[in-house]
Design a protein around this motif. Sequence first.
Motif, PDB file in Angstrom:
ATOM      1  N   ARG A 169       0.826  -1.206  -0.046  1.00  0.00           N
ATOM      2  CA  ARG A 169      -0.005   0.103   0.050  1.00  0.00           C
ATOM      3  C   ARG A 169       0.742   1.192   0.086  1.00  0.00           C
ATOM      4  O   ARG A 169       0.364   2.371  -0.439  1.00  0.00           O
ATOM      5  N   ASP A 178      -9.918   3.289  -1.778  1.00  0.00           N
ATOM      6  CA  ASP A 178     -10.668   1.967  -1.254  1.00  0.00           C
ATOM      7  C   ASP A 178     -12.093   2.571  -0.693  1.00  0.00           C
ATOM      8  O   ASP A 178     -12.998   1.636  -0.511  1.00  0.00           O
ATOM      9  N   ASN A 179     -12.163   3.486  -0.110  1.00  0.00           N
ATOM     10  CA  ASN A 179     -13.325   4.237   0.346  1.00  0.00           C
ATOM     11  C   ASN A 179     -14.235   4.997  -0.355  1.00  0.00           C
ATOM     12  O   ASN A 179     -15.102   5.933   0.345  1.00  0.00           O
ATOM     13  N   ARG A 183      -4.335   5.554  -1.521  1.00  0.00           N
ATOM     14  CA  ARG A 183      -5.327   4.254  -1.579  1.00  0.00           C
ATOM     15  C   ARG A 183      -6.400   3.951  -0.654  1.00  0.00           C
ATOM     16  O   ARG A 183      -7.337   3.407  -0.774  1.00  0.00           O
TER      17      ARG A 183
END
Length: 705
Positions: A254, A284-285, A280
């Motif tokens: 990551r 991802d969110n 990241r």
Amino acid sequence: MITQALRLVGRSIHRPSIACSSCLADTIVTSPFFATTTHTVSSNSSSTLWRKITPVFDGENKQVRIHFYEQLLETKCLKKLVNIFRKYDNLKLSYHSHPKQWAIDTRNLKYFDTQKFREELSENNFELGRLPGFEEGSSPAVTTAERIAFGMEDENTVAIIQYQKAFLIVCSAYETKISDIITNKLTGVTDKASENQFDGLQFTSCNTTYVTYDIWLIAEFTDMLKDRQLDISWTLCDDTKESLNSRFDDRRIRQKPIKAVTAIINDGCNLYPHQNEGVRFLQDNDGRGLISFGVGLGKTATTLAYIASEGKRAVVVCPKNVRSVWVGEALQLFPKYFSEYTMNLGSNWNSTDEKTERELSQARLVCINYEALNKFLPFIQKAGCECLVLDESHLLKNPKAERTKTIIELKDYFQHRILLSGTPIKNLVSDLATQLEIVGIDGYGELDYKTPGVVWNWLHEQKVYIKKTMEGEFSHHKFGEPQLIDVEVDQDSIEDLDTWYEVDILIQFTQKILEAAQIKVPETCKFVMDTISNSPDSKAIIFTERRKIAEDIHASLQKEDPSIAALHHGGFSSKDRIQTLNQFEKDDSLRILVSTRQSLAAGVNLQYANIVIFNDMPWSPADIIQSAGRVRRLNQKKSVSEYWMKSNTNFDGRLLSILEKKLKLIKEYAEGINLQPDTVRWMNKRVGAYEIAGIARPLPKKKKK
């Protein structure tokens, strides 16, 4: 320093009811961690099962009882078994069990010859189950933890085992090396916790158990244990090893550069590994979350990288003095994306409505300060930007404030919502409530504000929160703790400041605040001159809460050397303030910047200075962190020193004592420490004139019906 907290669970180890899979192998009925104190045999058991002798840990009576099946009582083998038991002095009948059973006191386990006992039973066709504290059929970490619990290990031994989502650190109750590491080098250790925190966890007098939910804290703790000079023996259970390996592997992945970012970032510019991880996190969110990087860790660059790499259009709402920072950093890092597509909106924007609406519809980055937001609210709602960025989001902690109401009204126009704050909690966990509502998190109101450990674990599970600290990411930086500098003032000044009359307290207080700052000015000037003369390569910043005090300090320094100090406060225009900061950076003869705290509160990078002096203090500990954070930056090349000037008056003594305590508690609270109810109540109390005067605050007047 570690960002998350270890909490002292108790001087204990008894069977947690759930454990990692590697620890459970062949130990489910015999380990002191996982054993049950009762055992039943099914009707279809084999004919030889009754010959199995099962050690069972009895934590209440601190014994390991030798359990055998009732069928054995009806055979001729019982006498043979009892004769074997009688050969061992430490094996005696237990009067605590019913029916009476043979047992070994845990304190005698270290002297028990378990190998000889097992061999003799085997010769007589008996099978001995796993004896607690010995490695047969168990992981080394569990065995070591058991031996610590029974006092069978030396004091310099520690075992780390995984229990559900928690990591238990088990060491001797008399161990000093390990406890010193935890209490002195790992922040947030408390000496009180619920005995029922873990199912089945009870207490023995031979060990101390700490618990954390943070795998990175375990990683740093094990790194400390590797120090050969400590001579500490330690072991990890298999699941903890796997957790460490998988987390490190995941983190390495990551933190790698992101192709979409490197493709558009300016030549010669790169993100730090933790910033890649932050990008990241947002990817991802779906662009929603709270980024709590410590002051100086590059929240702005991280957010800009996400916006540019994802091709988003964003509105950034921030303090007034930070607007130009956002625009400048966007053009420096991602000129290909943001050039000619940025807007810096403030109260002095005078374009027509048509032009404003047209430019907003094309802009990729719109920077606007909180105070000017209402003026442009209708235009922003029509602009079609996808991303709302709220810098210094702790400013939104009060749901009743007008700025907070405006943001809550605005948030539903944006798909992506990013909140940034190095200090998201200024006093209580409830400060997070509005911030998380803006992110779009449901269920936060159900959490108990008095258990911050639960809050942080929940936030991590929801994947809406990422926290990084300067110490955790860049341990080589040397940022010292604040130091108090005593200022001796004359007796008349002491009497003036410390004498209060019980009428017009607030009027007296307003006068005394100015006096308390004023009497320290000569000593502050002397101290800063001495400090920079002893450190020729250093530059210093002096903070004060009041413009008049800043002007007095600057005038006094100019008498010593007309070219050594610059003055900075909100009375100057924005252009003049920027010019002053540029001059302070580039002019080597300009060694001191005298500024009001509010004019440098956030978003200003002053890493070319490395000495911070507070002539007088703000009322909020978070304001101290933000101000000192101006020099605690990623590219700081020097050791940073921070000083608080403290006069020998009760006025200063009470104020600084409150600030020191609050600063410590807020840090612990933000890291997940469960503070005692009395402490929480103290933090909730207002601190003002009456507390500094040492006079009881009058009760509020009853409203007339």
